[in-house]
Design a protein around this motif. Structure first.
Motif, mmCIF file in Angstrom:
data_model
loop_
_atom_site.group_PDB
_atom_site.id
_atom_site.type_symbol
_atom_site.label_atom_id
_atom_site.label_comp_id
_atom_site.label_asym_id
_atom_site.label_seq_id
_atom_site.Cartn_x
_atom_site.Cartn_y
_atom_site.Cartn_z
ATOM 1 N N PRO A 1 -31.770 13.988 29.270
ATOM 2 C CA PRO A 1 -30.711 13.185 29.079
ATOM 3 C C PRO A 1 -30.111 12.440 30.196
ATOM 4 O O PRO A 1 -29.614 11.318 30.058
ATOM 5 C CB PRO A 1 -29.397 14.019 28.441
ATOM 6 C CG PRO A 1 -30.286 15.198 28.082
ATOM 7 C CD PRO A 1 -31.482 15.516 28.856
ATOM 8 N N LEU A 2 -30.699 12.735 31.514
ATOM 9 C CA LEU A 2 -30.150 12.294 32.770
ATOM 10 C C LEU A 2 -31.456 11.284 33.232
ATOM 11 O O LEU A 2 -31.542 10.892 34.275
ATOM 12 C CB LEU A 2 -29.814 13.213 33.834
ATOM 13 C CG LEU A 2 -28.637 14.113 33.414
ATOM 14 C CD1 LEU A 2 -28.314 15.053 34.306
ATOM 15 C CD2 LEU A 2 -27.454 13.023 33.156
ATOM 16 N N GLY A 3 -32.573 10.819 32.431
ATOM 17 C CA GLY A 3 -33.554 10.142 32.775
ATOM 18 C C GLY A 3 -33.364 8.757 33.194
ATOM 19 O O GLY A 3 -32.255 8.235 32.794
ATOM 20 N N TYR A 4 -34.463 8.246 33.279
ATOM 21 C CA TYR A 4 -34.449 6.702 33.808
ATOM 22 C C TYR A 4 -34.392 6.123 32.635
ATOM 23 O O TYR A 4 -33.804 4.785 32.804
ATOM 24 C CB TYR A 4 -35.663 6.422 34.604
ATOM 25 C CG TYR A 4 -35.661 4.967 34.894
ATOM 26 C CD1 TYR A 4 -34.920 4.409 35.939
ATOM 27 C CD2 TYR A 4 -36.376 4.073 34.120
ATOM 28 C CE1 TYR A 4 -35.022 3.309 36.357
ATOM 29 C CE2 TYR A 4 -36.571 2.599 34.367
ATOM 30 C CZ TYR A 4 -35.693 2.181 35.509
ATOM 31 O OH TYR A 4 -35.844 0.679 35.670
ATOM 32 N N GLY A 5 -34.523 6.372 31.361
ATOM 33 C CA GLY A 5 -34.521 5.687 30.226
ATOM 34 C C GLY A 5 -33.231 4.928 29.953
ATOM 35 O O GLY A 5 -32.994 3.716 29.376
#
Length: 407
Positions: free
Chosen positions: A389-393
């Motif tokens: 959920p803390l990804g770059y997306g």
């Protein structure tokens, strides 16, 4: 091996993992790679300042809390608490490693409006669901436990006295770094000044050092703190991370309190806590709170005189007569989208991995983030705790992951 003994020139021309930045987050990732039995690659950590004198790790207030509004952030800090309290065991029982603990005097959030009080109530529901012992306190209950506060404007407080407070972040950093080097991770004193991508543009092929060497890399980790934007730009990537000043003061009081001062978050944003037996720590930032140059650590003396000290003396009248012992300026690696970390791979440049934008939470989140990043580098996925959920997306989509408990 001392910090000063870091070589400038890498021993090899190719590494499986190149970590840009060797402070707390970079060293946590390096150490967890050595701890993973399924990883057998080569690791190079490139640190531009071998003294670590200006990095965020060196200027941290070394605090930990469980009181977040996001369940994921709660779990990240829960792992950190376990890691700290069992640090020697995590280090393989090495008797050179000290036994550590958390000085759990708690965080006390003070709400001065019904809307802020409702935020604390909603946050507590998330925290209780994750096993955190957060208590909501009325002004009378706060006065009972901490009679030194002025509370006529306060409607509710929130406190957790378990695994919240101060810990020895410097010792953890030193041992993560030392142990990683003893296990074969190579650290050099140098700086990445350029990156090149392959013809398809979907991988970083090499990093170029300030001293001229060009290093081929399997994967690159951006762990460069407030300089994260500059590092990402070398790969043609934009991220919303900037350096912002955070000010810290250590002070003594003519009339010390008769009990430990929790880390108190005043509604103004000024925070203060116990520091030593007879000293206290306060922190804050300017308003407005602009981005600053990477090398700007100039103290704003007017901030203390005009904003921070009056707030402290108003909230705790016993602190009307205090004396500043020391002061310093550090930088948050501030994520302007949502003040949460950016972790994991880029969407197109598949071997560029983020460890950025922690916005003041980096030290306490480093154990879980280092573990998770090492898992991603090894397996191509997060295993112990899903950090996706803390990804770059979300950065790409402009969709913030809201964290309401930001200091």
């Amino acid at each position: 091996m001392s910090r000063a003994s870091m070589h400038q020139t890498p021993a090899r021309a190719t590494y499986d993992v190149v970590i840009v930045g060797g402070a707390m987050l970079g060293s946590s990732t390096a150490w967890f790679l050595t701890e993973n039995p399924d990883f057998d690659g080569s690791v190079l950590v490139i640190e531009r300042d071998p003294s670590y004198g200006m990095c965020s790790t060196a200027h941290t207030n070394s605090c930990i809390r469980q009181q977040f509004s996001s369940a994921l952030n709660v779990r990240i800090s829960q792992f950190a608490a376990d890691f700290i309290k069992n640090f020697r065991a995590y280090m393989g029982g090495d008797t050179r490693v000290p036994e550590l603990s958390i000085q759990s005097y708690g965080y006390l959030y003070l709400a001065d409006s019904p809307a802020f009080a409702e935020v604390l109530r909603q946050n507590q529901k998330v925290q209780l669901a994750e096993g955190v012992a957060t208590q909501l306190l009325t002004p009378d209950e706060i006065a009972r436990d901490y009679p030194f506060y002025r509370l006529d404007d306060i409607v509710l407080g929130s406190i957790n006295r378990i695994d919240e407070g101060y810990w020895d972040g410097g010792t953890v950093f030193d041992w993560l770094r030392r142990s990683a080097r003893e296990r074969g991770v190579e650290y050099i004193s140098n700086e990445v000044v350029e990156m090149s991508r392959n013809a398809a543009g979907d991988r970083v092929e090499t990093v170029t050092l300030k001293s001229g060497e060009k290093i081929a890399c399997g994967q690159v980790v951006n762990a460069s703190g407030p300089r994260a934007t500059r590092t990402a730009a070398m790969a043609g990537i934009e991220i919303p991370v900037e350096p912002r000043k955070r000010f810290t003061w250590i002070f003594s009081a003519e009339r010390p309190l008769d009990r430990e001062l929790p880390l108190t978050i005043d509604p103004s944003g000024v925070h203060m806590r116990q520091d030593g037996p007879t000293t206290y720590m306060a922190g804050g930032h300017a308003d407005p709170d602009p981005a600053v140059d990477f090398d700007d650590f100039t103290m704003d003396h007017g901030l203390w005189q005009d904003q921070v000290w009056p707030t402290i003396a108003t909230r705790i009248p016993q602190f009307e007569a205090i004396r500043v012992v020391t002061e310093w300026v550090g930088h948050y690696a501030y994520n302007t989208l949502d003040q949460n970390a950016i972790v994991g791979p880029h969407s197109q440049i598949e071997n560029f991995v983020f460890l950025n934008g922690f916005s003041g939470h980096g030290l306490q989140q480093a154990p879980a983030m280092g573990r998770g990043t090492a898992e991603y580098l090894t397996y191509g996925e997060f295993r112990s705790l899903d950090l996706s959920p803390l990804g770059y997306g979300r950065i790409e989509r402009g969709e913030p992951v809201v964290e309401k408990a930001v200091i």
